[in-house]
Design a protein around this motif. Structure first.
Motif, PDB file in Angstrom:
ATOM      1  N   ASP B  54      -2.548   5.976  -1.597  1.00  0.00           N
ATOM      2  CA  ASP B  54      -1.893   6.910  -2.502  1.00  0.00           C
ATOM      3  C   ASP B  54      -1.851   6.302  -3.912  1.00  0.00           C
ATOM      4  O   ASP B  54      -2.377   5.202  -4.139  1.00  0.00           O
ATOM      5  CB  ASP B  54      -0.507   7.313  -1.978  1.00  0.00           C
ATOM      6  N   CYS B  55      -1.209   7.028  -4.841  1.00  0.00           N
ATOM      7  CA  CYS B  55      -1.244   6.602  -6.238  1.00  0.00           C
ATOM      8  C   CYS B  55      -0.447   5.315  -6.481  1.00  0.00           C
ATOM      9  O   CYS B  55      -0.576   4.705  -7.542  1.00  0.00           O
ATOM     10  CB  CYS B  55      -0.731   7.729  -7.129  1.00  0.00           C
ATOM     11  N   PHE B  56       0.361   4.903  -5.517  1.00  0.00           N
ATOM     12  CA  PHE B  56       1.105   3.650  -5.670  1.00  0.00           C
ATOM     13  C   PHE B  56       0.406   2.507  -4.928  1.00  0.00           C
ATOM     14  O   PHE B  56       1.005   1.473  -4.658  1.00  0.00           O
ATOM     15  CB  PHE B  56       2.536   3.831  -5.151  1.00  0.00           C
ATOM     16  N   LEU B  93       2.218   1.235 -14.190  1.00  0.00           N
ATOM     17  CA  LEU B  93       3.046   2.437 -14.029  1.00  0.00           C
ATOM     18  C   LEU B  93       4.508   2.209 -14.427  1.00  0.00           C
ATOM     19  O   LEU B  93       5.397   2.912 -13.958  1.00  0.00           O
ATOM     20  CB  LEU B  93       2.972   2.942 -12.582  1.00  0.00           C
ATOM     21  N   PRO B  95       6.347   3.042 -16.988  1.00  0.00           N
ATOM     22  CA  PRO B  95       7.129   4.211 -17.417  1.00  0.00           C
ATOM     23  C   PRO B  95       7.531   5.109 -16.245  1.00  0.00           C
ATOM     24  O   PRO B  95       8.582   5.746 -16.281  1.00  0.00           O
ATOM     25  CB  PRO B  95       6.179   4.956 -18.359  1.00  0.00           C
ATOM     26  N   VAL B  96       6.685   5.145 -15.218  1.00  0.00           N
ATOM     27  CA  VAL B  96       6.994   5.954 -14.038  1.00  0.00           C
ATOM     28  C   VAL B  96       8.189   5.358 -13.303  1.00  0.00           C
ATOM     29  O   VAL B  96       9.067   6.076 -12.828  1.00  0.00           O
ATOM     30  CB  VAL B  96       5.761   6.033 -13.102  1.00  0.00           C
ATOM     31  N   LYS B  99      11.728   6.160 -14.801  1.00  0.00           N
ATOM     32  CA  LYS B  99      12.242   7.533 -14.790  1.00  0.00           C
ATOM     33  C   LYS B  99      13.056   7.783 -13.527  1.00  0.00           C
ATOM     34  O   LYS B  99      12.593   7.519 -12.429  1.00  0.00           O
ATOM     35  CB  LYS B  99      11.041   8.495 -14.834  1.00  0.00           C
ATOM     36  N   ARG B 227       8.605   5.642  -6.134  1.00  0.00           N
ATOM     37  CA  ARG B 227       9.712   5.931  -7.043  1.00  0.00           C
ATOM     38  C   ARG B 227      11.031   5.990  -6.295  1.00  0.00           C
ATOM     39  O   ARG B 227      12.078   5.610  -6.802  1.00  0.00           O
ATOM     40  CB  ARG B 227       9.469   7.270  -7.750  1.00  0.00           C
ATOM     41  N   HIS B 230      11.254   9.103  -0.875  1.00  0.00           N
ATOM     42  CA  HIS B 230      10.304  10.183  -0.603  1.00  0.00           C
ATOM     43  C   HIS B 230       8.841   9.723  -0.679  1.00  0.00           C
ATOM     44  O   HIS B 230       7.998  10.178   0.087  1.00  0.00           O
ATOM     45  CB  HIS B 230      10.556  11.345  -1.567  1.00  0.00           C
ATOM     46  N   LEU B 233       7.836   7.840   2.705  1.00  0.00           N
ATOM     47  CA  LEU B 233       8.028   8.480   4.011  1.00  0.00           C
ATOM     48  C   LEU B 233       6.982   7.983   5.001  1.00  0.00           C
ATOM     49  O   LEU B 233       5.782   8.115   4.752  1.00  0.00           O
ATOM     50  CB  LEU B 233       7.848   9.984   3.857  1.00  0.00           C
TER      51      LEU B 233
END
Lengths: 437, 260
Positions: B54-56, B93, B95-96, B99, B227, B230, B233
């Motif tokens: 995934d993106c992480f 990432l 800045p991500v 948030k 983040r 979620h 999971l």
């Protein structure tokens, strides 16, 4: 032309019978209504179109370069051209697209660029639509009906052909296709734009599919034939928005999406048209930076003008906005649709004070623009010709190369006092003629 | 440095027959600065499965089971080497991770809770102090929250489990301009998945476990980060079936391999 105008009610009747309704995704909301057609075309001279053509290709190429950069290296942020917060606070930025390179590096395959022509004769870009811009089928169908109603009109005027949209679209799909058939992915029959989906599928020779017709297996997307055999899909022109695209990645409750589509997309096994995540480039706040993208990525002078825009985020712009507040249009970047847009001079002194306080607290949330006095176009209403405000959405298609469709969707406001030409405010549309000489 | 044999078994049982079952599972450790995966074995009774990220950068197993079934079984066996002295310095990432999400958002009480810490100038020291304070403020209580509980609710009740500790601490860090991320994984000798926090300071990511008031050392193996909860999971599934309830049986064993 007179002959064509006489056919107006007949053409509108046919449009209604064909189910040509207007449904458009704008800022994530869906609008649907009958879309009255006005027979007097907007006419763009060859000279004007040549200018727009160059400018639009440049703009869309820069936007594509920006999208490739943002979901990759982010050079434009590191080099200080765009402040970090303008990227990450945008609701269109999808972290799920980080690190993904779409086939041929094309992110915005179909771009709907909204323009207006000022009374000064200059064209201004009002908005870029890079998510799922719709509307191309309306001028296609309207032209077809006009041609049938009054063939003579088109023999005596040098109008560029617009029947090639399907050909341009097919070229785009073919050029990014990763191996397999082309398909148009619709949320289904109940969707107001279903008409356009099926029309484009027929015109481009693509399969029209919805969620139940396809399956991700062994890292590819397949179309399920009636006999149970599977056909690989290599390019998917999806007509649903990002958040519904893949329930395993985005909104889990989406029933109209394709589970695991994003996984095979990451592996380069399918092209998604337009790429997910494009919203970061057509955000109201990012708009300000598009001319800077042209300079940064293409090392060229921007050809097209933005409406003069100020960001209270910058000290100098903030001062200007405070000084000229009553002359400006203010837009709330966080609001959707026509909401959060108002003219500075319509506020009472108390409202103005309250708003300015809000703006100073959250400067990133607002942009301010000069009011553009744009040209009126004639329309026929109750047998009389009257003048109304109109904008123009031009469709730019990017595959191996970027091309501008020699037509477009001209929308006009029916309210004589309105400056806002928004589909949700109940407008109509016109054919757009590009002259060949 | 330590080496672990990690065994993860998950059995899903459905109350009735289902079909067209798509699943995504995030319980596959991958190689990163602080841990090295020597072997990974996956067994799953589906038509097919495949691996993705995934993106992480979390590893995920995804797949499909078409025909009627009421069970899905997964086994992951990994041999993992952990060396906590190696730091992740990935700043792509940040800045991500600054948030807030709806799980980490602060309420007024949490804002006030932060106030006494405003005198800290060094983010690293501040992060440690916040974690310690939270450990003493909260009471660990199984069943006091569920997977939908956000930081505000757990903080109001001063009760929660590792997931809640992590969400609250992440919220406090981000409010203090310290990038923070949620980490899911397994802790040595634990029988359940665990959650902790990583924060970014001095150009590197530090692991901290507010539930146990510990700095993350060689006893933690990472499954995934994100983040908030979620993004990590372990199991997501979509299938056809009417009024289906599902039960999960998870068995975890993480044993250190001692070389002579």
């Amino acid at each position: 032309m007179k002959n064509l105008i006489e056919q107006q009610s007949k053409i509108n009747h046919l449009l209604k019978r064909y189910g040509v309704k207007f449904g458009i995704y704008k800022n994530n909301t869906f609008h649907e209504q009958l879309f009255p057609f006005d027979c007097i075309p907007r006419i763009i001279t060859k000279e004007d179109f040549d200018y727009l053509n160059k400018g639009l290709i440049q703009r869309v190429d820069a936007l594509n370069a920006f999208l490739d950069d943002i979901y990759g290296e982010k050079r434009i942020v590191k080099d200080g051209i765009i402040p970090t917060e303008f990227i990450y606070s945008s609701s269109g930025y999808l972290v799920e697209c980080e690190g993904i390179t779409p086939p041929q590096h094309v992110h915005s395959h179909i771009s709907g660029i909204d323009l207006v022509e000022g009374k000064d004769g200059k064209w201004y870009v009002l908005e870029d639509n890079l998510r799922v811009p719709s509307g191309a089928s309306y001028p296609m169908i309207a032209r077809d009906l006009c041609r049938r109603a009054s063939p003579k009109t088109f023999r005596t005027n040098d109008v560029e052909e617009n029947r090639d949209y399907a050909k341009l679209l097919k070229e785009v799909m073919d050029s990014v296709n990763t191996g397999g058939i082309n398909a148009i992915f619709t949320p289904g029959r109940m969707n107001a734009a279903y008409f356009e989906h099926s029309y484009l599928a027929e015109q481009t020779g693509s399969k029209l599919v919805s969620s139940n017709d396809v399956v991700v297996k062994e890292d590819y997307l397949y179309f399920k034939n009636y006999d149970g055999s599977l056909e690989k899909i290599g390019a998917l022109y999806r007509r649903i928005s990002d958040e519904y695209l893949d329930p395993m990645t985005f909104l889990e409750e989406s029933l109209i999406g394709i589970p695991h589509l994003m996984e095979i997309y990451k592996k380069g096994n399918i092209a998604i048209i337009n790429a997910p995540g494009n919203g970061v480039a057509d955000d109201k706040g990012i708009y300000y930076f598009v001319p800077k993208m042209v300079e940064y990525y293409l090392h060229e002078e921007p050809i097209l003008n933005n409406a003069p825009t100020y960001l209270p985020y910058y000290e100098k712009d903030k001062e200007y906005v405070l000084e000229h507040f009553d002359d400006l249009v203010i837009k709330d970047v966080a609001e959707a649709g026509g909401y959060g847009v108002f003219f500075g001079n319509t506020l009472s002194p108390e409202q103005k004070e309250a708003f300015i306080e809000k703006m100073l607290r959250e400067p990133r949330r607002f942009i301010a623009q000069e009011v553009i006095d744009f040209k009126d176009l004639p329309i026929v209403e109750n047998g009389e010709t009257v003048e109304r405000k109109a904008d123009l959405r031009v469709f730019v298609l990017s595959g191996k190369e970027t091309k501008v469709w020699k037509s477009g969707l001209t929308r006009f406001s029916r309210n004589p006092d309105s400056f806002i030409v928004n589909s949700s405010q109940g407008g109509g549309f016109k054919d757009t003629w590009v002259l060949s000489r | 440095m330590k080496t672990f044999q990690l065994k993860y078994t998950m059995d899903f049982t459905f109350s009735d027959k289902i079909n067209h079952h798509y699943f995504t599972l995030k319980c596959l450790p991958n190689t990163q600065p602080r841990q090295r995966v020597l072997t990974n074995k996956v067994r799953i009774n589906a038509d097919y499965y495949s691996l993705s990220k995934d993106c992480f950068s979390n590893s995920m197993i995804y797949g499909y089971k078409e025909g009627e079934h009421d069970r899905l079984s997964l086994y992951v066996g990994s041999l993992v080497e952990v060396d906590w002295t190696q730091y992740d310095t990935d700043d792509s990432l940040l800045p991500v991770y600054l948030k807030q999400t709806k799980f980490t958002q602060l309420n007024e009480e949490m804002q006030e809770y932060l106030e006494p810490f405003s005198s800290y100038e060094d983010p690293y020291q501040k992060a440690l102090a916040l974690s310690k304070a939270l450990y003493h403020t909260m009471t660990y209580q199984k069943g006091s929250t569920n997977i939908k509980t956000d930081a505000q609710t757990a903080f109001t009740n001063k009760k929660g489990v590792c997931q809640d500790y992590a969400h609250i601490l992440i919220g406090l860090y981000r409010q203090s301009e310290i990038p923070a991320r949620y980490v899911a994984g397994v802790m040595c000798e634990e029988k359940y998945t665990h959650a902790w926090v990583e924060f970014y300071a001095n150009g590197r990511w530090y692991g901290i476990d507010p539930t146990n008031d510990l700095l993350v050392d060689d006893n933690y193996v990472i499954f995934s980060r994100g983040r908030d909860y979620h993004d990590t999971l372990v199991n997501k599934g979509i299938f056809y079936g009417m009024n289906i309830s599902q039960t999960q049986d998870i068995e975890i064993s993480m044993e250190e391999i001692l070389y002579d």
